[in-house]
Design an enzyme around this catalytic site. Structure first.
Site, PDB file in Angstrom:
ATOM      1  N   LYS A 190       0.840  -1.204   0.000  1.00 53.85           N
ATOM      2  CA  LYS A 190       0.000   0.000   0.000  1.00 53.85           C
ATOM      3  C   LYS A 190       0.875   1.253   0.000  1.00 53.85           C
ATOM      4  CE  LYS A 190      -3.782  -2.411   2.295  1.00 53.85           C
ATOM      5  NZ  LYS A 190      -4.388  -2.818   3.578  1.00 53.85           N
TER       6      LYS A 190
ATOM      7  N   GLN B 116      -4.736  -1.477   9.822  1.00 57.39           N
ATOM      8  CA  GLN B 116      -4.543  -2.785   9.204  1.00 57.39           C
ATOM      9  C   GLN B 116      -5.091  -3.888  10.113  1.00 57.39           C
ATOM     10  OE1 GLN B 116      -3.204  -3.336   6.041  1.00 57.39           O
ATOM     11  NE2 GLN B 116      -3.879  -5.438   6.377  1.00 57.39           N
TER      12      GLN B 116
ATOM     13  N   ASP C 202     -11.351   2.253   3.985  1.00 59.53           N
ATOM     14  CA  ASP C 202     -11.607   0.820   3.833  1.00 59.53           C
ATOM     15  C   ASP C 202     -13.098   0.540   3.679  1.00 59.53           C
ATOM     16  OD1 ASP C 202      -9.437  -0.842   3.697  1.00 59.53           O
ATOM     17  OD2 ASP C 202      -9.139  -0.976   5.858  1.00 59.53           O
TER      18      ASP C 202
END
Lengths: 284, 284
Positions: free
Chosen positions: A53, A97, A120
């Site tokens: 990422k 994460q 997200d």
């Protein structure tokens, strides 16, 4: 006749080029899109994902940092980090994460992220907006899949879609997005009976089970569009999908490969949402 | 053989009796569950619904008021009323009767309700919690249907469920609740092809279309459980469901009638959620 291969990598590259231009344009206006990734502990897979990422963000000109936090950080301390970045104007996207260590309540952390900085799409309010058909930030994998279907002119309205898997990050949001485009959607899972038979009714089949080569040709209607979300490793450590690609591609009309299918799109949609959030701070 | 009739009225009465006791017990502890209904304008159907809710609340000992507001109230003024009741400790449930006049953004109003006082389950955050499988307040109609299935020992896990209709208040949350109980769920709608054929695969069929007698015996697998959410009026003004009851009851194993089926359960779940919210203020 062999299926058209949906080239997720090429599409992701194409979208990334456009994003790069958008980022440059935003910078000229004085705003650099910013993404912060909070990485707790040293889960190996998470390290790899986060590095990918970060790398992609840098390629696009997005200002990106990874804050590495110890595995024994308390829930309160992690909440404080989230609150800090919620306030911080340089960061338009906050990504925690997953998975988090067991002593931390993931839902509580996700709920603490400012929904406007949720890249997200996992915040319950963004999930809720999706369910009522007025989506805002979206889970990146299903979002990327919709972009692929669009790019390859796959007809969705009135078609039969079957989603195998009901995770919060893929299966369930995927079903909602297909429904919004007027597909008739069936969600199947580990408790489903006659799974192969049901899958075989699908014009669009999305496999998100997490079991290598689970979907054989017996699951696929000739001419179906098959999307493979799986990222599994076979006994030799080779990356394989949930779909037995070699045999399914002989009967499907279109199919995504693994790698170079869904994966590259997921990370691209994460970047796209970061850029979108940055744009909104200019035109709220 | 004729189907078992699922008696929503009797079940609602039974649940109401239990609720009445809970309300009495809460009162002894000094807390009277309170419900405020905001009714904007003079929509005829809304007037009837609101009167029924008020009446039921009073029967259970719930403190209930209806604030009637003029059809030309501004969005800002309505938001102020919501904010007022969000703060008001006497009211544990706030219900804004829909539909609202066209000049008011319904989503904005629903979003303004404190999710902890949302007794309709329509707040996006409550919708999101439902989608991720951690529900809090639920839309009352699908909630009531789940209670009926439970009361009649209908097996759900591994069964094929088909929901006809994809509204935010019935179809979509219904599908999520059935999925949570491990059904394999198909959501169908106006764009679905071969609807009758698909419906005929269902072990549990939920009809929420809003078209009188739409579901005939050709839609029903022998032995299926049929839930009728419809509230329509025939040409003589008689209340009828979405299901052609007389013929479907001959092949279904269980069926809900209209009236005395889903309707009484919906209003009961509204009361149950009001009481739940009041309880939580005691044990937060």
């Amino acid at each position: 006749m062999s299926a058209t291969i949906i080239d997720g990598k090429a599409l992701a590259d194409q979208l990334s080029m456009a994003l790069k231009k958008e980022v440059a344009a935003l910078k000229e206006k004085g705003t650099t899109p910013g993404l912060v990734v909070l990485l707790v502990g040293d889960n190996q897979a998470s390290q790899v994902y986060v590095r990918n990422k970060e790398k992609r963000a840098q390629e696009l000109g997005i200002h990106s940092i990874v804050e590495r936090l110890p595995a024994d950080i308390s829930e309160t301390e992690l909440l404080e980090r989230v609150a800090f970045y919620n306030q911080h104007q340089e960061y338009h996207g906050i990504l925690v994460q997953l998975p988090l260590p067991k002593h931390i309540n993931e839902e509580k952390i996700i709920l603490a992220i400012d929904p406007k900085k949720d890249v997200d799409g996992f915040h319950p309010i963004n999930m809720g907006k999706l369910l009522i058909g007025k989506p805002d930030a979206l889970p990146c994998t299903p979002y990327g899949i919709m972009k692929m279907l669009e790019a390859y002119d796959v007809e969705i309205a009135g078609k039969q879609a079957v989603v195998i898997g009901r995770s919060n990050i893929v299966g369930k949001p995927m079903a909602q997005l297909l429904l919004m485009k007027d597909a008739t959607v069936t969600i199947t899972h580990s408790k489903t009976q006659n799974l192969a038979e049901l899958a075989k009714t699908a014009d669009i089949l999305v496999a998100a089970i997490g079991q290598g080569h689970f979907v054989t040709k017996d699951f696929v209607k000739p001419g179906a569009v098959v999307i493979d979300v799986g990222m599994n490793h076979d006994e030799n450590g080779k990356l394989i999908g949930d779909v037995k690609f070699d045999e399914v591609k002989e009967i499907a009309s279109m199919i995504t490969p693994v790698p170079r299918g869904v994966g590259p799109m997921t990370i691209t949609m994460l970047m796209a949402q970061t850029v979108d959030h940055a744009k909104r701070t200019l035109n709220p």
